[in-house]
Structure formats: C-alpha cells, structure tokens
Design a protein around this motif. Structure first.
Motif, mmCIF file in Angstrom:
data_model
loop_
_atom_site.group_PDB
_atom_site.id
_atom_site.type_symbol
_atom_site.label_atom_id
_atom_site.label_comp_id
_atom_site.label_asym_id
_atom_site.label_seq_id
_atom_site.Cartn_x
_atom_site.Cartn_y
_atom_site.Cartn_z
ATOM 1 N N MET A 93 0.836 -1.205 0.000
ATOM 2 C CA MET A 93 0.000 0.000 0.000
ATOM 3 C C MET A 93 0.870 1.254 0.000
ATOM 4 N N THR A 94 0.274 2.345 -0.486
ATOM 5 C CA THR A 94 0.940 3.640 -0.523
ATOM 6 C C THR A 94 0.055 4.665 0.173
ATOM 7 N N THR A 95 0.676 5.522 0.963
ATOM 8 C CA THR A 95 -0.023 6.641 1.575
ATOM 9 C C THR A 95 0.301 7.891 0.763
ATOM 10 N N VAL A 96 -0.758 8.552 0.292
ATOM 11 C CA VAL A 96 -0.603 9.762 -0.502
ATOM 12 C C VAL A 96 -1.202 10.916 0.291
ATOM 13 N N LYS A 97 -0.382 11.928 0.560
ATOM 14 C CA LYS A 97 -0.882 13.130 1.236
ATOM 15 C C LYS A 97 -1.084 14.196 0.176
ATOM 16 N N THR A 111 -3.395 1.344 -3.329
ATOM 17 C CA THR A 111 -2.414 0.300 -3.595
ATOM 18 C C THR A 111 -1.140 0.903 -4.172
ATOM 19 N N ARG A 112 -0.040 0.258 -3.904
ATOM 20 C CA ARG A 112 1.231 0.722 -4.454
ATOM 21 C C ARG A 112 1.181 0.665 -5.984
ATOM 22 N N ASP A 113 0.591 -0.416 -6.525
ATOM 23 C CA ASP A 113 0.474 -0.529 -7.986
ATOM 24 C C ASP A 113 -0.272 0.670 -8.561
ATOM 25 N N ASP A 117 1.217 3.329 -11.133
ATOM 26 C CA ASP A 117 0.579 3.507 -12.443
ATOM 27 C C ASP A 117 0.277 4.976 -12.725
ATOM 28 N N LEU A 118 -0.048 5.732 -11.665
ATOM 29 C CA LEU A 118 -0.357 7.153 -11.814
ATOM 30 C C LEU A 118 0.899 8.030 -11.790
ATOM 31 N N ASP A 119 2.060 7.425 -11.532
ATOM 32 C CA ASP A 119 3.318 8.188 -11.415
ATOM 33 C C ASP A 119 3.194 9.309 -10.386
ATOM 34 N N LEU A 120 2.590 9.008 -9.249
ATOM 35 C CA LEU A 120 2.390 10.027 -8.227
ATOM 36 C C LEU A 120 3.715 10.444 -7.604
ATOM 37 N N ALA A 121 3.901 11.739 -7.473
ATOM 38 C CA ALA A 121 5.084 12.311 -6.846
ATOM 39 C C ALA A 121 4.708 13.673 -6.292
ATOM 40 N N ASP A 122 5.558 14.220 -5.432
ATOM 41 C CA ASP A 122 5.317 15.561 -4.898
ATOM 42 C C ASP A 122 5.071 16.533 -6.046
ATOM 43 N N GLY A 123 4.013 17.326 -5.911
ATOM 44 C CA GLY A 123 3.696 18.331 -6.913
ATOM 45 C C GLY A 123 2.718 17.883 -7.983
#
Length: 142
Positions: A93-97, A111-113, A117-123
């Motif tokens: 799992m991934t926590t996204v703030k 989910t981490r996957d 898949d969304l290429d989530l990163a700061d910003g």
C-alpha cells in the motif's frame, strides 16, 4: 473524542435534502471546496443538521481514491482537487498526502500498484474522489 479517521475537515452545512430513509448533506469546507455526505434521515434529525450548522466531515483514508487528469462523467459526487505533498510507498500500500486547493490536508491509502501507475510524486496535480456514502458527519466538540 479521538478517532483513527485521518481526514477530519471543518465546514458549514450549505444544503440538506431529507428523504424518507436517506438524506444528503452538502458541506462547504473552510477552504471553500464542497463535500456531499449521504447519511440517514434519522442522523440528520439527531444531529440537528440544517443550513449554517458547523460540522466536521470525516473520511477514512482507505475510502479516498486518487485520479490524475480530467474526471468526467462519473457518479462520485466528491471530487476534491489538490496537489500531492508526499508519497510513502509500503510493500503493498501507498499513503498519498494531498494539499487540497483550499489548504486542507487529505490522506489517501491506495495500492502501491495504483500509485505507481499514476506516477504520483510531490507536486502532481490530482483529484481525490470519495463516494458520498463514505462520508460521515459529526458535530464539533464543545
């Protein structure tokens, strides 16, 4: 009362539609975005909810989904826009703030996957999606 629910937002009721069993309550968060909760008509009565009532909006982090890009033609009422402020990958799992456009902080557990898949990163510009049936309303303490 202390709760494990990470997402707790102060707001003001702007509309209440009472049905025979279920009702919808629209709340304007202090930052300006609106959230709709589908709760029982009994809860609306018990809490005394009406336009102008100060409330807390509660959303479990596991009930918030994250989207990038346009979100069109979907039945989910709550679409909160913002920017990713941190991504913490666990094994599964991934926590996204997310810092919402109004300044509030929302946490989504996905989910981490999905995060990869969304290429989530700061910003990253995102929309947090929450079904109205997954939103709870509470009266603030005091």
């Amino acid at each position: 009362m202390r709760l494990s629910i990470r997402n707790q937002f102060a707001g003001t009721v702007v509309a209440v539609a009472v049905g025979e069993v279920m009702s919808t309550v629209k709340v304007r968060l202090t930052g300006g975005q609106e959230v709709t909760a589908a709760i029982t008509a009994e809860s609306v009565r018990d809490l005394g909810l009406a336009e102008g009532t100060s409330v807390l909006v509660l959303v479990k982090s596991t009930e918030a989904s994250v989207a990038t890009g346009a979100v069109d033609r979907i039945s989910i009422r709550n679409r909160l826009t913002g920017v990713v402020s941190s991504v913490d990958h666990g094994h599964v799992m991934t926590t996204v703030k997310i810092t919402l456009d109004g300044g509030e902080a929302l946490t989504a557990a996905i989910t981490r996957d999905g995060a990869e898949d969304l290429d989530l990163a700061d910003g990253t510009q995102v929309t947090a999606l929450v079904k109205s049936t997954e939103v709870s309303i509470a009266l603030p303490p005091g």
